[in-house]
Design an enzyme around this catalytic site. Structure first.
Site, PDB file in Angstrom:
ATOM      1  N   CYS A 136     -10.348   0.338   8.298  1.00 22.85           N
ATOM      2  CA  CYS A 136      -9.780   1.600   8.758  1.00 22.85           C
ATOM      3  C   CYS A 136     -10.441   2.813   8.123  1.00 22.85           C
ATOM      4  O   CYS A 136     -10.565   3.870   8.752  1.00 22.85           O
ATOM      5  CB  CYS A 136      -8.275   1.631   8.475  1.00 22.85           C
ATOM      6  SG  CYS A 136      -7.840   1.167   6.787  1.00 22.85           S
ATOM      7  N   GLU A 152       0.856  -1.201   0.000  1.00 20.79           N
ATOM      8  CA  GLU A 152       0.000   0.000   0.000  1.00 20.79           C
ATOM      9  C   GLU A 152       0.886   1.243   0.000  1.00 20.79           C
ATOM     10  O   GLU A 152       0.704   2.166   0.797  1.00 20.79           O
ATOM     11  CB  GLU A 152      -0.934  -0.030   1.216  1.00 20.79           C
ATOM     12  CG  GLU A 152      -1.624  -1.388   1.368  1.00 20.79           C
ATOM     13  CD  GLU A 152      -2.637  -1.477   2.517  1.00 20.79           C
ATOM     14  OE1 GLU A 152      -2.674  -0.557   3.335  1.00 20.79           O
ATOM     15  OE2 GLU A 152      -3.410  -2.462   2.538  1.00 20.79           O
TER      16      GLU A 152
END
Lengths: 655, 655
Positions: free
Chosen positions: A416, A320
């Site tokens: 998240c 990521e």
């Protein structure tokens, strides 16, 4: 300095109401495992837990109220904390006894789950406290506590609740007892930055120097011990705390060099901007010029070389992560919602230090594009990844693109982003202005009514505007203080001109670093009218962005636009815009909760009946192109989407 | 039918000499761990063994000559077998006593490593025979044996060596005893197809029906037991045979449906074309029309919807797999060298069944582009992955592209490709012609001298040509048989015209399915001259290939061309070709062992000094474009490369 800001903007009130009435209750149900939804994995990875959230249940087990074991990520607790933080801002905006009751229950639960020495982490409380702080690469213990501290400070500030602050201080004190340069303490840091942000917020509200010092320790120590995570992992015998993550490159954790030596943004994009947020807060708080230089270097690297036009960051799903300068692939990127929000955090801190509109420009870009795209118009579906080019078939059948979802799932295995959106939107009032001495800087044009208690009296500002759709902002400034004040207005990058009228007189105000300054005499009122020249803009990218060469992105005001299949048919990549295209802009209140639509004449290549490879003339037809704001895409079913469109000189060979 | 084909082509003689004098000895040193080289992992994956080859040492340990344990992949044995197969073809072309000696030593070693019951696999012989045939998803036991059988048949055919054929039959018999529909046998198959090809080759040379039957069993059983691999894995207690690979999607193994129900090419590209090669051989051998239909369906799907213009296949690194129709990304694809070679195998089998030039067209495309690019001009460096667009910086810093190497490594952790190239190039004579009854089909234009023993006498063919560079082929056909024969010449897709002269008379021959037929009377000689109209071709792709829209690929003859940084500077993506560009072609004997160079006028966008995103005119300069054949790229140091180049209508705004 106290302030009171009430957002009245139509655009944002809808979102904020949505968060309060739909998103927060919905997320509560998810955290309690009573929402009737399917949790999707954010990419093809069978290790992602997606049976349930279990986040509240983990606390109940840790608190001894329930039997059972921990379920979910090592950072599952943070979903609850971010929810609580959003509730705090929501209550600050509008008290809601029922919601407050839930929040107080959660605070009680968290307090019960806290260990006697202040340690707070359900994963190790349930699975073995003897293993705590021993595998920080993946344990997320400090990350979770950082989120709790942020939530606690927000809740305390919103409601005055002392209990939550006490729990937070006890928690921070436990961290302080266990980490630091002193003999016997751990000379290390969490794999995921966040505790630093929490500690600084706690310092701001308590003025306790040890929290500032501890935040600084974590930031400055980072990268000095590249082997720290691997060494911890070697001797760890506890439960699986994302074991193996320590084998990621050091850059993943921003652990490849001391922060002072980091010239480029490397590794996991959310971690980078969380680190930078804390660093900028520390620089602003201490006035340390050296820290500021690091912040500026990383800011420039991110925003001038590694940021998508939507304000998205993170060029690859692997880790990521950031990759390299100008590597901005539109269909395989990551552009996590949290990373765009983190970039806003970073910008907000930079605005405390430097009154340069570039920070607010990026903050606004990330807000109105990548971050806002992270949620559906219903407030109940969320993107983790925000692509600039999507073909749903490829998302399904090309495993390289399994992370590029064509529609927003109801919830994600790694959750998240949704609560991060909730806390950002509910605290949006904190992003509109920066106050420095006698000057109030206007960063965002959002209709609102605000009062600031300055040293020698109040200044109140009423913004009346239909921004982000409209081109003018009427501002009533009332200086009720004993001295002259200044108000500074951002001259945004997307405006091709600005006329400023003060009390009906056109003026040529002083402009500096993208802000227009207007003085307001003591005990006076001024009517300021800003009229921006807002045109439809065709953006090109720097040649080093190979993916965007020969293409343009369309924007208007703070919005980047995109093509969707529902408006333009399949094979969006076959569409092109002539260099001399005529664009038109029209408000359409009937779709997507009301959006400005951009139309243009365009062309479409159609060699669909040709062989896979062929020699000869291409078939081309003329067509109408219809663009919608990027944030609103994927709200009308699964379909193709495209931001960067090929630009052609003319439309030769059109049938 | 016996045949004798001697390649005299300058182009190919250089390669074949290189394989015999450099590549085969070099690979021998690698297999024996005495080559002084660094073995590179073919992508960022720490599980790839890259300390050494250890392939010969594994055999020595299995044979009891050395102590130690197995090292490398479960399929490490196959590197030795493919080397041996290449040696067989090489000896067939030119006897070399020293090389023969090495081959005989290897055959002895293999015979010693074979278990008394015929089982042959060093991995399980060393690590525990009791676990054999029990985790076929990843064990590659049958795959390796298939490669051995191929090598053995080739060696037997080349030299008459009976020993190697005996070992192969014993090995095949062991497979036959253990697999099949009969009670007590394993109703399953290998995760990686290959045994089927080996068994059919063994049938062709022995005429033993049981090998044909067993090959058919493996092919027809495939996909009937989607849970087979997972069920084996559940109870397996042996050494790590790529454990976990059974969790790949069923498509990875072509195990998602019985082959007869497979309409599209799915999963690991090499496996697919190996499966298809065996299937087409079976169809050709048995005349089964149903099997032929499956072959044609898969052929059409691959070559009309899933093949890169270079003849590369496999659109993603994840599973080295096909993805979906028209998904052909130029910079993240796989295009494994082995897969292009496998496509040639498939084509060669199809040509036995259908005399349609399309099979030879694809065979030639794969040969002269993707496959040949798999090796450096020095014969000692190899690509696993053959991209159509490379930026070396992205290969190094974007983990999504870690598999896209910008220069060929000396050897690879997974070393399937180099020896596959060796066996393909040394057996290239087998691809030039197909003989069916009284007709000899010319598939490839390669200077050579050949004799075919047909039923009633010989036909000999001398091809004189500088193809692939030249546009004419002179052929002397000598029919020394008692009846009229025909010779058929492929009219290749890249020729815009063809004139045929027979004994100095221009004729209009019969053309059918891409072949031009010329009758040759009994006991006569004919001088045939073929002159092709060979132009520089600008290929467009079907609109469904979104990555190639608005772009062209340049080709001439069988070659696809590309731009390299060394000739055209950095930022190749910034270059474009005007629609009316003038192309020129010139032979250059001084570079890259002699290549035809294509030049054209072009344009270059240069917004390098601009902001990351900007509004306004783009800067553009005129430039010269220089293209080289794709196969020859990356032989002049690390640099950018590009096949698909943007096409623009004109060159507006050129400084």
């Amino acid at each position: 300095m106290n302030k009171n800001i009430m957002i009245t903007s139509n655009f944002w009130s809808r979102y904020r109401n949505l968060v309060r009435t739909e998103m927060i209750p919905y997320q509560w149900d998810v955290l309690n495992d009573i929402a009737k939804i399917t949790i999707e994995r954010e990419r093809n990875d069978s290790s992602i837990p997606n049976e349930k959230s279990h986040a509240i249940e983990n606390f109940k087990i840790a608190a001894g109220r329930s039997l059972g074991t921990h379920y979910g990520w090592t950072f599952q607790d943070s979903d609850v904390y971010k929810w609580l933080e959003a509730v705090a801002y929501s209550l600050r905006e509008k008290m809601d006894p029922e919601l407050e009751k839930k929040a107080l229950e959660v605070i009680d639960l968290i307090a019960e789950a806290q260990e006697p020495d202040g340690y707070l982490d359900t994963f190790y409380s349930i699975l073995g406290l003897e293993h705590r702080y021993k595998r920080l690469a993946g344990s997320h213990e400090l990350y979770c506590m950082g989120h709790f501290i942020e939530a606690a400070v927000a809740y305390y500030e919103a409601t005055g609740n002392e209990k939550v602050l006490t729990v937070a201080k006890k928690c921070a004190d436990n961290v302080d007892e266990n980490f630091g340069p002193e003999e016997g303490k751990i000379l290390g840091y969490d794999g995921h930055e966040e505790i630093e942000i929490g500690l600084l917020r706690l310092y701001h509200v308590t003025s306790e120097e040890r929290y500032l010092k501890l935040a600084k320790f974590f930031l400055m120590e980072r990268g000095k011990h590249p082997d720290f995570f691997k060494e911890q992992a070697k001797v760890y015998e506890g439960p699986n705390a994302l074991n193996g993550i320590e084998d990621m490159p050091d850059t993943y954790f921003q652990n490849h060099a001391p922060i002072k030596d980091q010239a480029t943004a490397e590794g996991h994009a959310v971690r980078v901007v969380y680190m930078c947020t804390a660093l900028a807060d520390l620089a602003a708080t201490t006035g340390d010029k050296g820290l500021l230089e690091i912040c500026k270097r990383l800011w420039d690297n991110i925003t001038t070389k590694r940021m998508f036009i939507t304000g998205g960051i993170g060029s690859t799903v692997i880790g990521e992560s950031f990759t390299l300068d100008y590597d901005l692939p539109n269909d395989t990127m990551y552009c996590e919602t949290c990373a765009a929000i983190g970039l806003m955090f970073f910008a907000k801190q930079m605005l405390r230090i430097e009154h340069d509109a570039k920070y607010a420009d990026v903050m606004e870009r990330a807000l109105y594009n990548c971050a806002l795209a992270g949620m559906a118009l219903d407030g109940k579906h969320f993107f983790y990844v925000n692509p600039l080019e999507v073909n749903p078939l490829k998302s399904k059948k090309d495993p390289t693109k399994s992370h590029v979802k064509p529609v927003r799932p109801a919830w994600l295995g790694c959750a998240c982003c949704p609560p991060n959106l909730a806390r950002m939107i509910t605290s949006l009032d904190d992003y509109i202005y920066t106050v420095d001495g006698d000057t109030v800087y206007t960063n965002l044009y959002i209709a609102s009514e605000s009062t600031f208690d300055l040293a020698d009296g109040n200044i109140s500002i009423i913004q009346e505007t239909d921004s982000p759709w409209d081109d003018n902002v009427r501002i009533l400034v009332s200086n009720d203080s004993a001295s002259e004040k200044a108000i500074a207005f951002r001259y945004p990058y997307w405006a091709d001109g600005l006329s400023v009228t003060v009390n009906n007189s056109l003026i040529q105000p002083k402009t500096d670093d993208g802000y227009v300054y207007i003085d307001i005499a003591a005990n006076s009122e001024s009517n300021v009218e800003l009229v921006f020249e807002v045109n439809i803009r065709k953006y090109h990218a720097n040649t080093s962005v190979s993916e965007d060469i020969g293409k343009v992105a369309i924007g208007r005001g703070p919005f980047i636009y995109c093509l969707e299949e529902v408006d333009n048919g399949k094979q969006l990549a076959a569409l092109s815009i002539p260099k001399d295209a005529n664009f038109s802009y029209k408000w359409n209140g009937d779709i997507l909760n009301g959006v400005g639509i951009i139309e243009a004449n365009g062309a479409r290549i159609d060699n669909n009946n040709a062989d896979l490879y062929f020699v000869g003339e291409e078939r081309c037809t003329s067509t109408k192109l219809k663009f919608i704001p990027y944030y609103a895409w994927a709200n009308r079913g699964e379909n193709e989407m495209l931001v960067w469109v090929r630009e052609v000189t003319d439309r030769l060979n059109i049938d």
